[in-house]
Write a protein that holds these residues in place. Structure first.
Motif, short mmCIF file in Angstrom:
data_model
loop_
_atom_site.label_atom_id
_atom_site.label_comp_id
_atom_site.label_asym_id
_atom_site.label_seq_id
_atom_site.Cartn_x
_atom_site.Cartn_y
_atom_site.Cartn_z
N PHE A 42 6.57 6.81 13.26
CA PHE A 42 6.67 8.20 12.79
C PHE A 42 6.54 9.16 13.98
O PHE A 42 7.33 10.09 14.12
N GLU A 91 0.86 -1.20 0.00
CA GLU A 91 0.00 0.00 0.00
C GLU A 91 0.88 1.23 0.00
O GLU A 91 1.60 1.48 0.96
N PRO A 92 0.87 1.99 -1.10
CA PRO A 92 1.81 3.12 -1.20
C PRO A 92 1.54 4.19 -0.16
O PRO A 92 0.39 4.47 0.18
N PHE A 93 2.62 4.75 0.38
CA PHE A 93 2.54 5.85 1.34
C PHE A 93 2.38 7.14 0.53
O PHE A 93 3.35 7.79 0.19
N THR A 94 1.14 7.49 0.22
CA THR A 94 0.89 8.58 -0.71
C THR A 94 1.60 9.88 -0.33
O THR A 94 1.93 10.69 -1.18
N ILE A 95 1.84 10.06 0.97
CA ILE A 95 2.43 11.32 1.44
C ILE A 95 3.78 11.56 0.77
O ILE A 95 4.20 12.70 0.60
N PHE A 96 4.47 10.48 0.34
CA PHE A 96 5.81 10.68 -0.20
C PHE A 96 5.82 11.29 -1.59
O PHE A 96 6.83 11.83 -2.02
N ARG A 120 -8.10 4.22 3.79
CA ARG A 120 -8.17 3.40 4.99
C ARG A 120 -8.52 4.22 6.23
O ARG A 120 -9.21 3.74 7.12
N PHE A 161 10.83 15.11 3.83
CA PHE A 161 11.30 13.94 4.57
C PHE A 161 12.47 13.30 3.84
O PHE A 161 13.52 13.02 4.43
N LEU A 180 3.58 13.59 -2.24
CA LEU A 180 3.05 14.93 -1.98
C LEU A 180 4.18 15.78 -1.39
O LEU A 180 5.26 15.27 -1.08
N PHE A 221 -0.27 12.26 9.44
CA PHE A 221 0.61 11.56 8.49
C PHE A 221 -0.12 10.38 7.87
O PHE A 221 -0.14 10.21 6.65
N ILE A 274 -2.93 11.39 5.46
CA ILE A 274 -2.49 11.79 4.12
C ILE A 274 -1.98 10.57 3.36
O ILE A 274 -2.19 10.43 2.16
N CYS A 275 -1.28 9.67 4.08
CA CYS A 275 -0.71 8.48 3.43
C CYS A 275 -1.80 7.54 2.93
O CYS A 275 -1.79 7.13 1.79
N PHE A 276 -2.68 7.16 3.84
CA PHE A 276 -3.67 6.13 3.53
C PHE A 276 -5.07 6.71 3.70
O PHE A 276 -5.83 6.30 4.58
N PRO A 325 -5.39 -1.69 9.16
CA PRO A 325 -4.45 -2.80 9.35
C PRO A 325 -3.46 -2.47 10.47
O PRO A 325 -3.04 -1.32 10.59
N VAL A 333 3.36 1.82 11.84
CA VAL A 333 4.06 2.86 11.07
C VAL A 333 3.81 4.23 11.68
O VAL A 333 4.73 5.04 11.87
N TRP A 362 -0.37 -2.97 10.90
CA TRP A 362 0.97 -2.46 10.57
C TRP A 362 0.95 -0.96 10.29
O TRP A 362 1.94 -0.27 10.48
N MET A 363 -0.22 -0.45 9.86
CA MET A 363 -0.29 0.99 9.63
C MET A 363 -0.23 1.73 10.96
O MET A 363 0.40 2.79 11.06
#
Lengths: 255, 310
Positions: free
Chosen positions: B105, A168-173, B139, A181, A175, B131, B134-136, B95, B101, B97-98
């Motif tokens: 962070f 699952e891609p970390f979309t923030i990267f 989800r 980072f 952006l 964080f 924005i990432c997921f 999930p 993560v 693991w998120m």
């Protein structure tokens, strides 16, 4: 040719514009959403940098000191326009994704910085190689950042899927925050490597050149305002270059 | 005149309370909300996410401090508080693991890189939540209650639909693990106030200014049901009592605390009413965290150099 290889090494490693001088941060942060964007931006800038360094070195005795900045800008802007049209004509996809940042190469501080601190004081050939070195250093920097951001943020590199489908891609990267980072981590990593090299007694970090005063100097962030006399610089530079070349040879032999 | 005149630098008054006591009190105060959340979302196995997120925060702190050869401060429970707060701010279906993560962070990037406990410029748990948001995005905005997917009550409210305020008060609704039950949060908050850990000024001025904003711009006037729904919905209560009051990232002066609270109230109202998403508490708090140094500078009390003779 020793001086020319020294310039390339200088641009790639010793005064790498992205990781050491921290110049050109605007395109660095903005366009590196993917590896291909990074390499495209880097190479466009390299092309402009080489041409403008060459022309400015040719004209360095003709351009009056008081109007040198406008003159440099005009030279740089002409080459940027050429690159802009070439990209639009031959690589429209890259042109579309880089967009506004192509015309903005005009105000990229690496180009003006090299024109001011190197090309306007040195002969044509070293200036060309300085442009190649700096441009390649910039390209390497942008591509590294682009690869990391694309890998984490989209799971691919140069458009090829690398990560498994379940990733699952970390979309923030891809952006804006991700750029900061990744840049911070790469700069820290590079500083770490630099320091461990220094511990082993290798001269890496010393930026070699101080022109006239710190105000116009591109590397004042690195040296902390320590002014080296211009006479000494040339000596230091060649010595450092020779040292570096020796060290390189040794490294090659060792490996 | 037999007293000893000790000349020493500040602090002059010392107390037996340590950071670990305070942090432990906060953990205890979070327990009602945590236990309710785990029970409430038992079908989604929320306990795994809570345990993993908290453990990851502690572990990240321990490993980082070992690697950096710093004194290990896992015993002060601050990492537990960060991990637990983050877990309470995550949807139960995330999930595991998120969550881990997010914890890594929060601890490494937001807290340790800036110098550890007391040096972080924004609340680590909330920064990690943003964080992850924005990432997921998908989800993090996927809410399930009792096996049924749907929008949170706040999203319903924003869309102009009716909401059940009683369910929102008790917590039988969709939302993140710890935010749904206002009653469980209030039990913990009462405990914190009785123990003297938090100051009423911050949550008080936050909630009051938020209500004023909602009344003025919400378009429903003094409609009690609308206001209650806004107060009970989303992360407002959890944020106001547990995260806005974080010692490190809130102002130290009394008037500063009120300004800080008003700041958060206005921002939350602004984000909820005029923003793109239904919820805005976490962004409001971390933006106000950034304003804290300025607020402290403006509200500097006289003995520390403001005012007085020129």
């Amino acid at each position: 040719m020793n001086k020319c290889t020294e310039r390339i090494f200088n641009g790639l490693v010793k005064e790498n514009p992205t990781f050491v001088l921290m110049l050109g941060m605007c395109p660095t942060l903005a366009v590196t959403t993917s590896a291909i964007n990074g390499i495209g931006m880097g190479l466009s800038t390299t092309a402009v940098l080489v041409m403008s360094n060459m022309l400015i070195a040719m004209l360095r005795k003709i351009i009056p000191d008081s109007v040198r900045m406008p003159a440099f800008i005009v030279v740089v802007a002409s080459f940027v326009t050429i690159v802009d049209f070439l990209l639009e004509g031959f690589v429209p996809s890259l042109y579309a994704s880089l967009g506004l940042y192509i015309p903005l190469i005009v105000v990229n501080c690496i180009i003006l910085g090299r024109a001011e601190s190197y090309a306007s004081k040195n002969p044509v050939l070293p200036s060309i190689f300085d442009g190649i070195g700096m441009g390649l250093g910039f390209t390497v920097g942008l591509t590294c950042i682009g690869i990391v951001r694309e890998l984490i943020g989209a799971g691919s590199v140069f458009g090829h899927q690398i990560m498994p489908d379940s990733y699952e891609p970390f979309t923030i990267f891809i952006l804006a925050p991700g750029a900061f980072f990744v840049l911070a981590c790469l700069v820290a990593l590079q500083g770490k490597i630099r320091r461990s090299l220094e511990k082993k007694g290798k001269k890496v970090a010393k930026p070699a050149g101080c022109g006239e005063g710190c105000a116009a100097c591109a590397s004042r962030g690195v040296c902390g305002g320590h002014l080296i006399e211009p006479d000494k610089v040339s000596v230091d530079k060649t010595e450092a270059a020779e040292d570096q070349a020796d060290k390189n040879n040794q490294e090659k032999e060792e490996s | 005149m037999n007293e000893k005149y000790n000349v020493s630098s500040s602090p002059h008054i010392r107390d037996r309370i340590k950071s670990s006591n305070i942090m432990l009190t906060v953990v205890i105060a979070l327990l009602p909300a945590t236990i309710f959340g785990i029970w409430n979302f038992r079908r989604e196995d929320a306990w795994i996410l809570v345990v993993v997120t908290t453990a990851a925060a502690v572990l990240a702190e321990f490993i980082w401090e070992k690697l950096m050869h710093k004194p290990v401060t896992v015993n002060d429970f601050s990492a537990v508080v960060t991990g637990l707060l983050l877990a309470l701010n995550l949807p139960p279906t995330l999930p595991w693991w998120m969550g881990a993560v997010g914890s890594v962070f929060a601890i490494i990037v937001v807290k340790q890189l800036f110098g550890g406990l007391g040096q972080n410029f924004m609340n680590p748990a909330l920064a990690a939540r943003c964080f992850l948001l924005i990432c997921f995005t998908g989800r993090m905005t996927y809410f399930v209650y009792d096996g049924v997917t749907g929008p949170t009550p706040l999203a319903n409210l924003k869309a102009g639909e009716a909401v059940n305020t009683m369910d929102m008060l008790f917590g039988f609704t969709r939302g993140t693990i710890g935010e749904t039950s206002v009653i469980a949060i209030m039990i913990g908050a009462m405990f914190l106030i009785l123990m003297g850990v938090i100051d009423l000024r911050i949550p008080g001025s936050y909630i009051v200014s938020f209500v004023v904003f909602i009344v003025l711009f919400g378009g429903h006037g003094l409609d009690a049901q609308y206001i209650t729904a806004h107060l009970c919905g989303g992360g407002l209560m959890l944020g106001a009592w547990f995260m806005a009051t974080d010692y490190v990232t809130s102002p130290i002066t009394s008037s500063g605390k009120i300004i800080y609270g008003i700041c958060m109230g206005l921002l939350t109202g602004l984000f909820r009413l005029f923003g793109g998403s239904a919820e805005g508490v976490s962004y409001a708090i971390i933006i106000s965290n950034l304003l804290v140094p300025l607020i402290e500078k403006v509200t500097l009390p006289k003995p520390f150099g403001k005012g007085g003779e020129k």
